[in-house]
Write a protein that holds these residues in place. Sequence first.
Motif, mmCIF file in Angstrom:
data_model
loop_
_atom_site.group_PDB
_atom_site.id
_atom_site.type_symbol
_atom_site.label_atom_id
_atom_site.label_comp_id
_atom_site.label_asym_id
_atom_site.label_seq_id
_atom_site.Cartn_x
_atom_site.Cartn_y
_atom_site.Cartn_z
ATOM 1 N N SER A 2 27.770 33.884 41.941
ATOM 2 C CA SER A 2 28.963 33.528 41.182
ATOM 3 C C SER A 2 29.806 34.762 40.913
ATOM 4 O O SER A 2 29.329 35.902 41.013
ATOM 5 N N ILE A 3 31.063 34.537 40.537
ATOM 6 C CA ILE A 3 31.949 35.653 40.212
ATOM 7 C C ILE A 3 31.412 36.419 39.013
ATOM 8 O O ILE A 3 31.514 37.648 38.951
ATOM 9 N N SER A 4 30.816 35.717 38.055
ATOM 10 C CA SER A 4 30.255 36.398 36.876
ATOM 11 C C SER A 4 29.134 37.337 37.273
ATOM 12 O O SER A 4 29.018 38.445 36.739
ATOM 13 N N ASP A 75 40.733 42.609 42.943
ATOM 14 C CA ASP A 75 39.566 42.097 42.214
ATOM 15 C C ASP A 75 39.956 41.676 40.796
ATOM 16 O O ASP A 75 39.510 40.629 40.305
ATOM 17 N N PHE A 78 41.736 38.468 40.995
ATOM 18 C CA PHE A 78 40.783 37.408 41.329
ATOM 19 C C PHE A 78 40.003 36.957 40.097
ATOM 20 O O PHE A 78 39.786 35.758 39.871
ATOM 21 N N ILE A 79 39.587 37.907 39.284
ATOM 22 C CA ILE A 79 38.865 37.577 38.051
ATOM 23 C C ILE A 79 39.769 36.793 37.097
ATOM 24 O O ILE A 79 39.351 35.776 36.521
ATOM 25 N N ASP A 81 42.373 34.936 37.833
ATOM 26 C CA ASP A 81 42.600 33.590 38.379
ATOM 27 C C ASP A 81 41.350 32.721 38.235
ATOM 28 O O ASP A 81 41.438 31.538 37.882
ATOM 29 N N SER A 82 40.194 33.296 38.502
ATOM 30 C CA SER A 82 38.953 32.527 38.445
ATOM 31 C C SER A 82 38.651 32.056 37.026
ATOM 32 O O SER A 82 38.105 30.971 36.823
ATOM 33 N N GLU A 84 40.979 31.522 34.899
ATOM 34 C CA GLU A 84 42.186 30.779 34.496
ATOM 35 C C GLU A 84 42.852 31.420 33.280
ATOM 36 O O GLU A 84 43.167 30.759 32.290
#
Length: 266
Positions: A2-4, A75, A78-79, A81-82, A84
Amino acid sequence: MSISERFAINEKGSGTKPMIFVHGYGCDQNMWRLVTPYFEPNFRVILYDQIGAGNSDASAFVKSKYASLQGYADDLIFICDSLELSGITVVGHSVSGMISLLAAKKRPELFEHLIMVGPSPCYLNDGAYQGGFTRDSLEELLEFLEINHRGWSSQMAPVIMGNPDRPELALELESSFCRTDPEIAHHFARTTFLSDHRPDLDGVVTPTLILQCDEDAIAPVAVGEYMKASMPNAQLALLHSEGHCPHISAPDLVAETIRSYLRAQS
Protein backbone atom coordinates in the motif's frame (compact mmCIF):
# COMPACT_ATOMS: atom_id res chain seq x y z
CA MET A 1 2.33 -2.84 -0.99
CA SER A 2 0.00 0.00 0.00
CA ILE A 3 0.99 3.64 -0.33
CA SER A 4 1.07 3.90 3.47
CA GLU A 5 3.58 1.07 3.65
CA ARG A 6 5.65 2.36 0.72
CA PHE A 7 6.17 5.75 2.32
CA ALA A 8 5.66 4.76 5.98
CA ILE A 9 2.86 7.33 6.23
CA ASN A 10 1.81 8.37 9.73
CA GLU A 11 -1.14 10.58 10.59
CA LYS A 12 -1.66 12.48 13.84
CA GLY A 13 -3.78 15.29 15.15
CA SER A 14 -7.42 16.07 15.72
CA GLY A 15 -7.90 18.79 13.11
CA THR A 16 -9.19 18.45 9.56
CA LYS A 17 -6.92 20.80 7.57
CA PRO A 18 -3.98 18.77 6.24
CA MET A 19 -0.42 19.69 7.15
CA ILE A 20 2.34 17.56 5.62
CA PHE A 21 5.88 17.52 7.01
CA VAL A 22 8.62 16.46 4.58
CA HIS A 23 12.09 15.65 5.91
CA GLY A 24 15.40 16.69 4.40
CA TYR A 25 18.43 14.81 3.09
CA GLY A 26 19.71 11.95 5.23
CA CYS A 27 16.81 12.20 7.66
CA ASP A 28 13.37 10.68 8.17
CA GLN A 29 10.02 11.77 9.56
CA ASN A 30 11.22 11.30 13.16
CA MET A 31 13.15 14.56 12.81
CA TRP A 32 9.84 16.46 13.05
CA ARG A 33 8.85 14.93 16.39
CA LEU A 34 9.59 18.09 18.39
CA VAL A 35 7.57 20.38 16.09
CA THR A 36 4.44 18.42 15.14
CA PRO A 37 2.85 18.42 18.63
CA TYR A 38 2.31 22.17 18.29
CA PHE A 39 0.06 21.59 15.29
CA GLU A 40 -1.75 18.38 16.18
CA PRO A 41 -4.63 20.11 18.04
CA ASN A 42 -5.66 22.07 14.93
CA PHE A 43 -4.41 20.11 11.92
CA ARG A 44 -4.47 16.69 10.34
CA VAL A 45 -0.72 16.15 10.56
CA ILE A 46 0.76 13.80 7.97
CA LEU A 47 4.34 12.54 7.91
CA TYR A 48 6.12 10.20 5.53
CA ASP A 49 9.57 8.89 4.69
CA GLN A 50 10.96 9.64 1.27
CA ILE A 51 11.91 6.56 -0.72
CA GLY A 52 15.19 5.21 0.61
CA ALA A 53 14.82 6.88 4.02
CA GLY A 54 13.48 5.67 7.35
CA ASN A 55 10.93 2.89 7.05
CA SER A 56 10.07 3.52 3.41
CA ASP A 57 10.26 0.74 0.84
CA ALA A 58 13.79 1.10 -0.51
CA SER A 59 12.99 -1.34 -3.33
CA ALA A 60 10.84 1.43 -4.85
CA PHE A 61 13.96 3.53 -5.46
CA VAL A 62 14.57 3.98 -9.20
CA LYS A 63 17.67 5.94 -10.18
CA SER A 64 16.16 7.41 -13.33
CA LYS A 65 13.09 8.73 -11.50
CA TYR A 66 15.07 10.26 -8.66
CA ALA A 67 17.78 11.74 -10.85
CA SER A 68 15.94 15.05 -10.40
CA LEU A 69 14.00 16.55 -7.52
CA GLN A 70 10.86 16.37 -9.64
CA GLY A 71 10.73 12.63 -8.90
CA TYR A 72 10.41 13.40 -5.19
CA ALA A 73 7.88 16.17 -5.93
CA ASP A 74 5.79 13.69 -7.90
CA ASP A 75 5.80 11.40 -4.84
CA LEU A 76 4.45 14.25 -2.72
CA ILE A 77 1.69 14.88 -5.26
CA PHE A 78 0.91 11.17 -5.41
CA ILE A 79 0.53 11.01 -1.63
CA CYS A 80 -1.74 14.08 -1.63
CA ASP A 81 -3.93 12.62 -4.38
CA SER A 82 -4.05 9.17 -2.78
CA LEU A 83 -5.17 10.64 0.55
CA GLU A 84 -7.60 12.95 -1.29
CA LEU A 85 -6.10 16.06 0.28
CA SER A 86 -6.61 19.71 -0.64
CA GLY A 87 -5.91 23.06 0.99
CA ILE A 88 -2.59 21.64 2.16
CA THR A 89 0.10 23.34 4.21
CA VAL A 90 3.36 21.59 3.46
CA VAL A 91 6.44 22.05 5.66
CA GLY A 92 9.67 21.02 3.95
CA HIS A 93 13.16 20.99 5.44
CA SER A 94 16.18 21.86 3.30
CA VAL A 95 15.95 20.09 -0.08
CA SER A 96 12.32 19.26 0.65
CA GLY A 97 11.56 22.96 0.56
CA MET A 98 12.40 22.80 -3.13
CA ILE A 99 10.61 19.48 -3.54
CA SER A 100 7.42 21.07 -2.18
CA LEU A 101 7.96 24.10 -4.40
CA LEU A 102 8.16 21.88 -7.49
CA ALA A 103 5.01 20.06 -6.40
CA ALA A 104 3.18 23.38 -5.95
CA LYS A 105 4.36 24.59 -9.33
CA LYS A 106 2.99 21.45 -11.01
CA ARG A 107 -0.25 21.26 -9.00
CA PRO A 108 -0.90 24.68 -7.43
CA GLU A 109 -4.52 23.87 -6.59
CA LEU A 110 -3.40 21.36 -3.95
CA PHE A 111 -1.42 23.70 -1.74
CA GLU A 112 -2.55 26.56 0.48
CA HIS A 113 0.84 27.37 2.05
CA LEU A 114 4.48 26.38 1.59
CA ILE A 115 6.71 26.51 4.66
CA MET A 116 10.39 26.06 3.84
CA VAL A 117 12.98 25.50 6.58
CA GLY A 118 16.50 26.26 5.36
CA PRO A 119 15.79 25.83 1.63
CA SER A 120 18.16 26.51 -1.25
CA PRO A 121 17.37 26.57 -4.98
CA CYS A 122 21.07 26.26 -5.85
CA TYR A 123 24.03 25.38 -3.63
CA LEU A 124 26.67 26.52 -6.13
CA ASN A 125 28.14 30.01 -6.22
CA ASP A 126 27.33 31.60 -9.56
CA GLY A 127 28.54 35.14 -10.15
CA ALA A 128 26.65 37.48 -7.83
CA TYR A 129 24.61 34.55 -6.49
CA GLN A 130 26.27 33.01 -3.45
CA GLY A 131 24.87 29.53 -2.83
CA GLY A 132 27.60 28.66 -0.34
CA PHE A 133 29.77 26.22 -2.32
CA THR A 134 32.21 26.25 -5.22
CA ARG A 135 31.99 23.50 -7.83
CA ASP A 136 35.26 22.00 -6.57
CA SER A 137 34.13 21.96 -2.94
CA LEU A 138 30.85 20.27 -3.86
CA GLU A 139 32.53 17.63 -6.00
CA GLU A 140 34.99 16.96 -3.17
CA LEU A 141 32.10 16.61 -0.71
CA LEU A 142 30.23 14.20 -2.99
CA GLU A 143 33.35 12.13 -3.70
CA PHE A 144 34.03 11.81 0.03
CA LEU A 145 30.44 10.64 0.57
CA GLU A 146 30.76 8.01 -2.16
CA ILE A 147 34.05 6.67 -0.85
CA ASN A 148 33.33 6.76 2.88
CA HIS A 149 29.67 7.17 3.82
CA ARG A 150 30.23 6.65 7.54
CA GLY A 151 33.24 8.98 7.65
CA TRP A 152 31.30 11.65 5.72
CA SER A 153 28.42 11.32 8.17
CA SER A 154 30.72 11.72 11.16
CA GLN A 155 32.50 14.75 9.72
CA MET A 156 29.52 16.57 8.21
CA ALA A 157 26.89 16.09 10.92
CA PRO A 158 28.49 18.62 13.32
CA VAL A 159 28.94 21.13 10.49
CA ILE A 160 25.33 20.81 9.37
CA MET A 161 23.82 20.77 12.84
CA GLY A 162 25.96 23.51 14.37
CA ASN A 163 25.44 24.10 18.10
CA PRO A 164 28.81 22.60 19.15
CA ASP A 165 27.84 23.09 22.80
CA ARG A 166 25.12 20.46 22.29
CA PRO A 167 27.04 17.53 20.73
CA GLU A 168 24.09 15.17 21.19
CA LEU A 169 22.33 16.96 18.31
CA ALA A 170 25.13 16.19 15.86
CA LEU A 171 25.25 12.60 17.08
CA GLU A 172 21.54 12.20 16.32
CA LEU A 173 22.02 13.59 12.82
CA GLU A 174 25.06 11.37 12.26
CA SER A 175 23.06 8.33 13.31
CA SER A 176 20.31 9.30 10.88
CA PHE A 177 22.80 9.68 8.03
CA CYS A 178 24.30 6.28 8.81
CA ARG A 179 20.92 4.54 8.66
CA THR A 180 20.46 5.57 5.02
CA ASP A 181 21.51 3.12 2.32
CA PRO A 182 24.91 4.43 1.11
CA GLU A 183 24.13 4.06 -2.60
CA ILE A 184 20.80 5.87 -2.27
CA ALA A 185 22.39 8.50 -0.01
CA HIS A 186 25.06 9.32 -2.60
CA HIS A 187 22.54 9.45 -5.43
CA PHE A 188 20.21 11.76 -3.48
CA ALA A 189 23.13 13.97 -2.43
CA ARG A 190 24.24 14.43 -6.03
CA THR A 191 20.66 15.18 -7.10
CA THR A 192 20.30 17.67 -4.25
CA PHE A 193 23.57 19.56 -4.33
CA LEU A 194 23.97 19.82 -8.10
CA SER A 195 20.40 20.93 -8.84
CA ASP A 196 19.57 24.49 -9.84
CA HIS A 197 15.94 25.51 -9.40
CA ARG A 198 16.38 29.26 -9.44
CA PRO A 199 14.34 29.49 -12.68
CA ASP A 200 11.40 27.82 -10.90
CA LEU A 201 11.07 30.41 -8.14
CA ASP A 202 9.05 33.07 -9.92
CA GLY A 203 6.60 30.49 -11.27
CA VAL A 204 5.23 29.61 -7.82
CA VAL A 205 2.46 31.86 -6.51
CA THR A 206 1.50 29.78 -3.44
CA PRO A 207 1.93 31.87 -0.26
CA THR A 208 5.32 30.88 1.11
CA LEU A 209 7.22 31.32 4.36
CA ILE A 210 11.00 30.88 4.22
CA LEU A 211 12.63 30.17 7.59
CA GLN A 212 16.33 30.95 7.53
CA CYS A 213 18.79 30.61 10.41
CA ASP A 214 21.21 33.49 10.76
CA GLU A 215 24.10 31.00 11.08
CA ASP A 216 23.75 28.15 8.59
CA ALA A 217 26.72 26.50 6.88
CA ILE A 218 24.53 24.91 4.20
CA ALA A 219 22.07 27.67 3.26
CA PRO A 220 23.48 31.14 3.98
CA VAL A 221 21.23 34.11 4.70
CA ALA A 222 21.89 35.48 1.21
CA VAL A 223 20.07 32.45 -0.24
CA GLY A 224 16.93 33.16 1.76
CA GLU A 225 17.04 36.80 0.71
CA TYR A 226 17.45 35.76 -2.94
CA MET A 227 14.45 33.45 -2.73
CA LYS A 228 12.25 36.09 -1.13
CA ALA A 229 13.19 38.58 -3.85
CA SER A 230 12.54 36.00 -6.59
CA MET A 231 9.19 34.62 -5.43
CA PRO A 232 6.04 36.70 -5.92
CA ASN A 233 4.30 35.70 -2.70
CA ALA A 234 7.05 34.84 -0.22
CA GLN A 235 8.00 36.09 3.23
CA LEU A 236 11.36 35.57 4.91
CA ALA A 237 11.65 34.94 8.65
CA LEU A 238 15.21 35.15 9.95
CA LEU A 239 15.61 32.87 12.95
CA HIS A 240 18.19 33.86 15.53
CA SER A 241 19.42 30.29 15.69
CA GLU A 242 22.44 28.28 14.63
CA GLY A 243 22.71 25.37 12.23
CA HIS A 244 20.75 23.87 9.37
CA CYS A 245 18.25 21.90 11.48
CA PRO A 246 16.38 24.38 13.71
CA HIS A 247 13.41 22.00 13.95
CA ILE A 248 15.75 19.87 16.10
CA SER A 249 17.88 22.54 17.78
CA ALA A 250 15.17 25.20 18.27
CA PRO A 251 11.78 23.53 17.76
CA ASP A 252 9.84 26.02 19.90
CA LEU A 253 11.11 28.90 17.79
CA VAL A 254 10.34 27.12 14.52
CA ALA A 255 6.83 26.15 15.62
CA GLU A 256 5.93 29.60 16.91
CA THR A 257 7.25 31.30 13.77
CA ILE A 258 5.12 29.01 11.59
CA ARG A 259 2.06 29.47 13.79
CA SER A 260 2.40 33.26 13.73
CA TYR A 261 2.63 33.22 9.94
CA LEU A 262 -0.41 31.00 9.54
CA ARG A 263 -2.45 33.13 11.96
CA ALA A 264 -1.57 36.22 9.95
CA GLN A 265 -2.58 34.46 6.73
CA SER A 266 -5.98 33.34 7.99
